[in-house]
Design an enzyme around this catalytic site. Structure first.
Site, PDB file in Angstrom:
ATOM      1  CE  LYS A  77      -4.387  -1.927   1.261  1.00 40.20           C
ATOM      2  NZ  LYS A  77      -5.419  -2.199   2.258  1.00 40.20           N
ATOM      3  NE  ARG A 114      -7.647  -8.447   0.697  1.00 36.67           N
ATOM      4  CZ  ARG A 114      -7.234  -7.713  -0.330  1.00 36.67           C
ATOM      5  NH1 ARG A 114      -6.235  -6.872  -0.185  1.00 36.67           N
ATOM      6  NH2 ARG A 114      -7.799  -7.837  -1.509  1.00 36.67           N
TER       7      ARG A 114
HETATM    8  N1  HH2 Z   1      -7.481  -3.898   0.807  1.00 38.82           N
HETATM    9  C1  HH2 Z   1      -7.807  -3.959  -0.498  1.00 38.82           C
HETATM   10  C2  HH2 Z   1      -8.898  -4.739  -0.919  1.00 38.82           C
HETATM   11  N2  HH2 Z   1      -9.627  -5.460  -0.039  1.00 38.82           N
HETATM   12  N3  HH2 Z   1     -10.018  -6.158   2.182  1.00 38.82           N
HETATM   13  C3  HH2 Z   1      -9.702  -6.119   3.479  1.00 38.82           C
HETATM   14  N4  HH2 Z   1     -10.396  -6.834   4.368  1.00 38.82           N
HETATM   15  N5  HH2 Z   1      -8.657  -5.354   3.937  1.00 38.82           N
HETATM   16  C4  HH2 Z   1      -7.906  -4.599   3.110  1.00 38.82           C
HETATM   17  O1  HH2 Z   1      -6.974  -3.885   3.595  1.00 38.82           O
HETATM   18  C5  HH2 Z   1      -8.209  -4.620   1.702  1.00 38.82           C
HETATM   19  C6  HH2 Z   1      -9.301  -5.431   1.277  1.00 38.82           C
HETATM   20  C7  HH2 Z   1      -6.981  -3.222  -1.493  1.00 38.82           C
HETATM   21  O2  HH2 Z   1      -5.935  -4.037  -1.983  1.00 38.82           O
HETATM   22  P1  HH2 Z   1      -5.956  -4.835  -3.366  1.00 38.82           P
HETATM   23  O3  HH2 Z   1      -7.043  -5.870  -3.368  1.00 38.82           O
HETATM   24  O4  HH2 Z   1      -4.610  -5.362  -3.648  1.00 38.82           O
HETATM   25  O5  HH2 Z   1      -6.251  -3.734  -4.455  1.00 38.82           O
HETATM   26  P2  HH2 Z   1      -7.543  -3.367  -5.299  1.00 38.82           P
HETATM   27  O6  HH2 Z   1      -8.632  -3.028  -4.353  1.00 38.82           O
HETATM   28  O7  HH2 Z   1      -7.095  -2.210  -6.153  1.00 38.82           O
HETATM   29  O8  HH2 Z   1      -7.917  -4.578  -6.119  1.00 38.82           O
END
Ligand code: HH2
Length: 268
Positions: free
Chosen positions: A204, A238
């Site tokens: 992040k 995660r």
């Molecule tokens: N962060 C993201 C997405 N889902 N869910 C939980 N529970 N906690 C988090 O911190 C979280 C989440 C964002 O990360 P990522 O899935 O890699 O990116 P994107 O939302 O752009 O697909």
């Protein structure tokens, strides 16, 4: 928890696993790397990401979910849309991971209709298009904690057993880097709510702010953040980089890190 983004536009790996066939291969790789939970999502939550119709989100993830539930590890679906949750649970998914903490109309009812499913309730404000303008707190840890306690109480009142619930401070969602670091330093205060903590710091922007590195060069920073999150009481991490994180945890545990976890009430 290993991240599987079946999206063209996720902030760190958009497009890498956008097709079902490569997303399924990624699931298999993460299982080989020792993942405990596969977290599958079809819509990016990055600031300004496009909002998908329900059917399009489900179309992206359906084949991946149907393959993933056969791989022998629990599977979660990363969605805030009740119809997508329902279809994923009917397809055998074990956990709902909702960045909107089941606030959408009908979401709680879906969980209630699946009494064995786990749920992760995450803190954020607004939605991905508005959240960064809402990063204003007098005491971020207290306000995040109050929100999560309220959401958990809504579920408990509706009859959801406490052991089905995990809470997530929502690093990067309606938070500046300073808020994220304040939350990380004081994360242990959230254990007083009485639920396991799930945290996502992987790749992040705060890690980019600290290191000056672009998103594709944040593995080391992410592993350090993962160990810090564990030492501050997290139960579920995660992450994108499962092998690197899992190696680091093995060393951390061998060196006494696990003892630190057992010393508190983090649910391990
Ligand atoms: N962060 C993201 C997405 N889902 N869910 C939980 N529970 N906690 C988090 O911190 C979280 C989440 C964002 O990360 P990522 O899935 O890699 O990116 P994107 O939302 O752009 O697909």
């Amino acid at each position: 928890m290993g991240i599987v983004n079946v999206t063209p536009d996720s902030f760190s790996d958009g497009g890498q696993h956008g097709e079902a066939i490569s997303a399924i291969a990624h699931c298999e790789r993460l299982v080989e790397e020792g993942v405990d939970i596969l977290d599958i999502g079809g819509e990016s939550t990055r600031p300004g990401a496009a909002v998908l119709p329900d059917d399009e989100e489900w179309r992206r993830i359906a084949p991946v979910i149907k393959a993933a539930v056969k791989l022998g590890v629990p599977v979660s679906v990363d969605t805030c849309k009740p119809s997508v949750m329902a279809r994923a649970l009917d397809a055998g998914v074990d956990i709902v991971n909702d960045v909107q903490a089941l606030q959408r109309a009908g979401a709680l009812e879906v969980l209630l209709a699946h009494p064995d499913a786990g749920i992760c309730l995450m803190h954020m404000r607004g939605d991905p298009s508005t959240m960064q303008a809402l990063a204003d707190y007098a005491d971020v840890v207290r306000e995040v904690g109050t929100f999560l306690a309220d959401r958990a109480n809504v579920l408990r009142t509706a009859g959801v057993a406490p052991e089905r619930i995990a809470l997530d401070p929502g690093y990067g969602f309606a938070k500046t880097s300073e808020h994220n670091l304040e939350l990380l330093r004081r994360q242990r205060e959230l254990l007083a709510l009485g639920y396991p903590l799930l945290v996502g710091l992987s790749r992040k922007r705060t890690l980019g702010d600290l290191t000056g590195r672009p998103v594709d060069q944040r593995v080391h920073a992410s592993v350090a953040a993962a160990l810090l999150a564990l030492s501050h009481g997290a139960r579920i991490l995660r992450v994108h980089d499962v092998a690197a994180t899992s190696d680091a945890i093995k060393v951390w545990v061998a060196g006494g890190g696990r003892g630190a976890l057992f010393a508190d009430n983090s649910g391990i």
